[in-house]
Design a protein around this motif. Structure first.
Motif, PDB file in Angstrom:
ATOM      1  N   ARG A  54      -0.644  12.920  -2.165  1.00  0.00           N
ATOM      2  CA  ARG A  54      -0.664  11.686  -1.366  1.00  0.00           C
ATOM      3  C   ARG A  54      -2.072  11.439  -0.817  1.00  0.00           C
ATOM      4  NH1 ARG A  54       2.143   7.699   0.989  1.00  0.00           N
ATOM      5  NH2 ARG A  54       1.524   7.059   3.088  1.00  0.00           N
ATOM      6  N   LYS A  55      -2.700  12.481  -0.302  1.00  0.00           N
ATOM      7  CA  LYS A  55      -4.066  12.352   0.216  1.00  0.00           C
ATOM      8  C   LYS A  55      -5.016  11.912  -0.896  1.00  0.00           C
ATOM      9  CE  LYS A  55      -6.873  15.127   3.307  1.00  0.00           C
ATOM     10  NZ  LYS A  55      -7.056  16.475   3.852  1.00  0.00           N
ATOM     11  N   GLN A  56      -4.856  12.496  -2.069  1.00  0.00           N
ATOM     12  CA  GLN A  56      -5.688  12.133  -3.221  1.00  0.00           C
ATOM     13  C   GLN A  56      -5.385  10.690  -3.657  1.00  0.00           C
ATOM     14  OE1 GLN A  56      -5.224  14.890  -6.470  1.00  0.00           O
ATOM     15  NE2 GLN A  56      -6.974  14.059  -7.581  1.00  0.00           N
ATOM     16  N   ALA A  57      -4.139  10.271  -3.565  1.00  0.00           N
ATOM     17  CA  ALA A  57      -3.763   8.897  -3.920  1.00  0.00           C
ATOM     18  C   ALA A  57      -4.447   7.891  -2.986  1.00  0.00           C
ATOM     19  CB  ALA A  57      -2.251   8.719  -3.870  1.00  0.00           C
ATOM     20  N   ILE A  58      -4.430   8.191  -1.698  1.00  0.00           N
ATOM     21  CA  ILE A  58      -5.077   7.305  -0.716  1.00  0.00           C
ATOM     22  C   ILE A  58      -6.578   7.236  -0.988  1.00  0.00           C
ATOM     23  CG2 ILE A  58      -5.674   7.034   1.729  1.00  0.00           C
ATOM     24  CD1 ILE A  58      -2.850   8.261   2.345  1.00  0.00           C
ATOM     25  N   THR A  59      -7.190   8.388  -1.238  1.00  0.00           N
ATOM     26  CA  THR A  59      -8.623   8.439  -1.524  1.00  0.00           C
ATOM     27  C   THR A  59      -8.957   7.680  -2.805  1.00  0.00           C
ATOM     28  OG1 THR A  59      -8.777  10.578  -0.423  1.00  0.00           O
ATOM     29  CG2 THR A  59     -10.561  10.009  -1.926  1.00  0.00           C
ATOM     30  N   THR A  60      -8.132   7.834  -3.819  1.00  0.00           N
ATOM     31  CA  THR A  60      -8.372   7.164  -5.099  1.00  0.00           C
ATOM     32  C   THR A  60      -8.298   5.653  -4.936  1.00  0.00           C
ATOM     33  OG1 THR A  60      -7.518   9.063  -6.338  1.00  0.00           O
ATOM     34  CG2 THR A  60      -7.565   6.935  -7.488  1.00  0.00           C
ATOM     35  N   LEU A  61      -7.245   5.169  -4.314  1.00  0.00           N
ATOM     36  CA  LEU A  61      -7.107   3.722  -4.150  1.00  0.00           C
ATOM     37  C   LEU A  61      -8.212   3.156  -3.263  1.00  0.00           C
ATOM     38  CD1 LEU A  61      -5.591   1.145  -4.803  1.00  0.00           C
ATOM     39  CD2 LEU A  61      -4.043   1.643  -2.912  1.00  0.00           C
ATOM     40  N   ALA A  62      -8.528   3.850  -2.178  1.00  0.00           N
ATOM     41  CA  ALA A  62      -9.599   3.383  -1.296  1.00  0.00           C
ATOM     42  C   ALA A  62     -10.940   3.345  -2.035  1.00  0.00           C
ATOM     43  CB  ALA A  62      -9.697   4.277  -0.061  1.00  0.00           C
ATOM     44  N   GLY A  63     -11.206   4.342  -2.852  1.00  0.00           N
ATOM     45  CA  GLY A  63     -12.436   4.362  -3.635  1.00  0.00           C
ATOM     46  C   GLY A  63     -12.488   3.240  -4.651  1.00  0.00           C
ATOM     47  N   LYS A  98      -1.642  14.839 -10.913  1.00  0.00           N
ATOM     48  CA  LYS A  98      -1.058  16.123 -11.307  1.00  0.00           C
ATOM     49  C   LYS A  98      -1.578  17.238 -10.413  1.00  0.00           C
ATOM     50  CE  LYS A  98       0.617  14.014 -14.916  1.00  0.00           C
ATOM     51  NZ  LYS A  98       1.699  13.149 -14.603  1.00  0.00           N
ATOM     52  N   GLY A  99      -0.749  18.213 -10.197  1.00  0.00           N
ATOM     53  CA  GLY A  99      -1.146  19.421  -9.490  1.00  0.00           C
ATOM     54  C   GLY A  99      -1.145  19.280  -7.980  1.00  0.00           C
ATOM     55  N   GLY A 100      -1.053  20.415  -7.325  1.00  0.00           N
ATOM     56  CA  GLY A 100      -1.086  20.442  -5.876  1.00  0.00           C
ATOM     57  C   GLY A 100       0.242  20.065  -5.247  1.00  0.00           C
ATOM     58  N   THR A 101       0.262  20.133  -3.953  1.00  0.00           N
ATOM     59  CA  THR A 101       1.467  19.804  -3.196  1.00  0.00           C
ATOM     60  C   THR A 101       1.630  18.286  -3.103  1.00  0.00           C
ATOM     61  OG1 THR A 101       0.302  19.697  -1.089  1.00  0.00           O
ATOM     62  CG2 THR A 101       1.141  21.889  -1.759  1.00  0.00           C
ATOM     63  N   ALA A 102       2.787  17.874  -2.680  1.00  0.00           N
ATOM     64  CA  ALA A 102       3.035  16.443  -2.490  1.00  0.00           C
ATOM     65  C   ALA A 102       2.066  15.870  -1.462  1.00  0.00           C
ATOM     66  CB  ALA A 102       4.485  16.200  -2.071  1.00  0.00           C
ATOM     67  N   LEU A 150       0.824  -1.209   0.000  1.00  0.00           N
ATOM     68  CA  LEU A 150       0.000   0.000   0.000  1.00  0.00           C
ATOM     69  C   LEU A 150       0.858   1.259   0.000  1.00  0.00           C
ATOM     70  CD1 LEU A 150      -2.985  -0.897   2.343  1.00  0.00           C
ATOM     71  CD2 LEU A 150      -3.011  -0.572  -0.135  1.00  0.00           C
ATOM     72  N   ARG A 151       1.916   1.252   0.775  1.00  0.00           N
ATOM     73  CA  ARG A 151       2.799   2.434   0.784  1.00  0.00           C
ATOM     74  C   ARG A 151       3.345   2.702  -0.622  1.00  0.00           C
ATOM     75  NH1 ARG A 151       5.022   0.730   6.430  1.00  0.00           N
ATOM     76  NH2 ARG A 151       3.893   2.211   7.739  1.00  0.00           N
ATOM     77  N   ALA A 152       3.764   1.655  -1.295  1.00  0.00           N
ATOM     78  CA  ALA A 152       4.286   1.808  -2.654  1.00  0.00           C
ATOM     79  C   ALA A 152       3.188   2.259  -3.615  1.00  0.00           C
ATOM     80  CB  ALA A 152       4.919   0.503  -3.128  1.00  0.00           C
ATOM     81  N   GLN A 153       1.987   1.708  -3.452  1.00  0.00           N
ATOM     82  CA  GLN A 153       0.872   2.103  -4.312  1.00  0.00           C
ATOM     83  C   GLN A 153       0.533   3.582  -4.120  1.00  0.00           C
ATOM     84  OE1 GLN A 153       0.683   0.037  -6.736  1.00  0.00           O
ATOM     85  NE2 GLN A 153      -1.489  -0.442  -6.616  1.00  0.00           N
ATOM     86  N   PHE A 154       0.503   4.031  -2.877  1.00  0.00           N
ATOM     87  CA  PHE A 154       0.197   5.439  -2.625  1.00  0.00           C
ATOM     88  C   PHE A 154       1.246   6.325  -3.299  1.00  0.00           C
ATOM     89  CE2 PHE A 154      -1.875   4.003   1.592  1.00  0.00           C
ATOM     90  CZ  PHE A 154      -3.058   3.698   0.936  1.00  0.00           C
ATOM     91  N   ASP A 155       2.500   5.946  -3.218  1.00  0.00           N
ATOM     92  CA  ASP A 155       3.563   6.708  -3.879  1.00  0.00           C
ATOM     93  C   ASP A 155       3.380   6.688  -5.394  1.00  0.00           C
ATOM     94  OD1 ASP A 155       4.690   7.249  -1.409  1.00  0.00           O
ATOM     95  OD2 ASP A 155       6.294   5.755  -1.618  1.00  0.00           O
ATOM     96  N   ARG A 156       3.065   5.510  -5.952  1.00  0.00           N
ATOM     97  CA  ARG A 156       2.881   5.382  -7.393  1.00  0.00           C
ATOM     98  C   ARG A 156       1.702   6.239  -7.858  1.00  0.00           C
ATOM     99  NH1 ARG A 156       2.360   0.186  -7.476  1.00  0.00           N
ATOM    100  NH2 ARG A 156       4.572  -0.147  -7.743  1.00  0.00           N
TER     101      ARG A 156
END
Length: 189
Positions: free
Chosen positions: A143-152, A135-139, A123-129
């Motif tokens: 990361r928050k958007q990555a977690i939300t996307t994968l969880a969704g 695109k866009g926004g701060t790191a 999961l840590r690697a997936q969130f980074d990937r």
């Protein structure tokens, strides 16, 4: 009759592959060691020459499934394409070869440290990937958007597989694609 090291390694791989598919298809408790060995084309007696326990095999089988998923997903350069493929009816229907997190997530929470550690690392690697693909926004925002996307994505796949109404299943997949802003026409890969 003893087998060569090469044959033993090949047998080990066959067992892990069979377990990986069967666990995703039927859950950890729904699959016996006998069934796994039979699927691998081997006898039950050889199991403990390869693994300390069923839990040891489960850790290796889940790790294999997660590695395969990461390899498939690493080919994507666009998050919308990744999400669209993940939330496709084809992926939804193929539990045995699909996402181990969606198939086994609730069961993994009740497994030993080996299985859970493998998922945590993945999961840590997936969130980074995912954060890299966004695109866009701060790191921190990515990361928050990555977690939300994968969880969704995972949640949608679980729900779409759980319902007994094919139309509702497709609606769930489409709604989440749309809500993630990644709706695309389904494609075969």
């Amino acid at each position: 009759m003893r087998v060569s090291r090469e044959q033993a390694a090949e047998n080990h791989e066959q067992i892990v592959e069979a377990a990986s598919r069967l666990f995703r298809q039927q859950g950890f408790d729904g699959v016996s060691v006998d069934a796994i060995m039979q699927q691998a084309g081997l006898t039950h007696g050889g199991f403990y020459g390869h693994f300390k326990s069923k839990e040891d095999l489960a850790a290796q089988a889940v790790a294999r499934a997660l590695e395969q998923a990461a390899e498939r997903q690493s080919r994507y350069t666009d998050i919308a394409d990744l999400v669209s493929n993940y939330l496709s009816p084809r992926h939804c229907a193929d539990r045995a070869n699909g996402c181990a997190i969606a198939a086994l997530g609730a069961d993994i929470a009740r497994q030993g440290k080996g299985v859970r550690r493998g998922l945590t690392t993945h999961l840590r690697a997936q969130f980074d990937r995912f954060a890299h693909l966004l695109k866009g926004g701060t790191a921190a925002h990515r990361r928050k958007q990555a977690i939300t996307t994968l969880a969704g994505m995972v949640g949608a796949l679980i729900l779409a597989r759980a319902v007994d109404d094919p139309a509702l299943s497709k609606e769930i997949l489409a709604a989440v694609k749309d809500s993630l802003g990644t709706a695309r026409a389904d494609r075969d890969c």
